[in-house]
Design an enzyme around this catalytic site. Structure first.
Site, mmCIF file in Angstrom:
data_model
loop_
_atom_site.group_PDB
_atom_site.id
_atom_site.type_symbol
_atom_site.label_atom_id
_atom_site.label_comp_id
_atom_site.label_asym_id
_atom_site.label_seq_id
_atom_site.Cartn_x
_atom_site.Cartn_y
_atom_site.Cartn_z
ATOM 1 N N TYR A 1 0.339 2.457 43.903
ATOM 2 C CA TYR A 1 0.264 4.006 43.840
ATOM 3 C C TYR A 1 1.638 4.592 43.953
ATOM 4 C CZ TYR A 1 -0.694 9.118 44.545
ATOM 5 O OH TYR A 1 -0.459 10.618 44.441
ATOM 6 N N SER B 1 4.467 12.316 42.623
ATOM 7 C CA SER B 1 4.043 12.366 44.097
ATOM 8 C C SER B 1 5.203 12.007 44.674
ATOM 9 C CB SER B 1 3.133 11.194 44.345
ATOM 10 O OG SER B 1 2.967 11.111 45.991
#
Length: 257
Positions: A154, A141
């Site tokens: 995350y 990401s």
């Protein structure tokens, strides 16, 4: 190798990006191994892929975080996949300084986002090395460039899988096995919609799948998109920390005090 001869494994196939990738490879006549937790969604996707032209579609809902179950599933595959797209993942977030992620949810996230793809690599890579071909694709990401206060675990998991994929590319390249690390920004999905903060430059899953497939075909080391958000998040890692944190908060990714 012609696309129609390939065997494609996709975890997280019931997610937005995984599903879009399954449809693209199905339309090219590939054989698919699809994994997902939502069995009804997975079955519906399999039917759609068959209609689109997939040569064969097999399904699994094995618990990826269970090492024995994961190993049994991968050992049962009749052939080693030509491409393994490790898309399964999850997210958690915090909204106030007192709302820290608990150890259980953080551990579960690190398991599925980081430890599972590492474990799958240890199970699949030796077979790809023995064959002298294959492609491993890790879903990182843009949050890997700079940890966002609203998604600490995350961000950490995506930074971890980015570094792991980059390292494994150097390990596996001499054996004919390629590695691609994908760093998406916001892609329209249930998980993205549940994430705190604004969603600038959001892509559709179909657009993301096209870009990812193109990167895989060229054994691209890293794909990060969209360009404006990629440049912005990359710069956060280069700027002095006080400035970066001020910018992050200004853009809506800070935790309200």
């Amino acid at each position: 190798m012609p696309a129609q001869c390939r065997l494609i494994l996709i975890t997280g196939a019931t997610g937005a990006i995984g599903g879009a990738l399954a449809r693209r490879y199905a339309a090219e006549g590939s054989a698919l191994i699809l994994h997902g937790r939502q069995t009804e969604v997975l079955a519906s996707l399999a039917n759609e892929c068959s209609r689109l032209g997939a040569k064969d579609v097999s399904l699994s809902s094995a618990v990826l975080t269970n090492p024995d179950e994961l190993g049994t599933w991968l050992d049962s595959l009749p052939e080693v996949p030509d491409i393994a797209l490790l898309c399964a993942g999850m997210n958690t977030g915090i909204e106030t300084p007192d709302d820290l992620e608990d150890e259980t949810s953080s551990g579960t996230l690190l398991d599925i986002n980081l430890r599972v793809p590492m474990r799958m690599t240890r199970l699949l890579a030796p077979r790809m090395q023995a064959r002298g071909s294959g492609q491993l694709v890790y879903l990182s990401s843009l949050a890997a460039w700079f940890g966002l206060p609203v998604t600490p675990s995350y961000s950490a998991s995506k930074a971890g899988i980015k570094a792991y994929g980059e390292a494994m590319r150097g390990v596996l390249a001499p054996h004919g096995v390629g590695v691609t690390v994908v760093m998406p920004g916001y892609v329209d999905s249930a998980m993205a919609r549940a994430m705190p903060g604004p969603k600038p430059f959001q892509w559709t899953p179909e657009r993301a799948a096209r870009a990812i497939q193109r990167a895989i075909e060229h054994n691209q080391a890293r794909l990060s998109f969209p360009i404006p958000l990629n440049i912005g998040t990359w710069c956060l890692a280069l700027l002095p920390a006080p400035i970066s944190h001020r910018l992050v908060k200004w853009f809506g990714y800070g935790v309200p005090s």
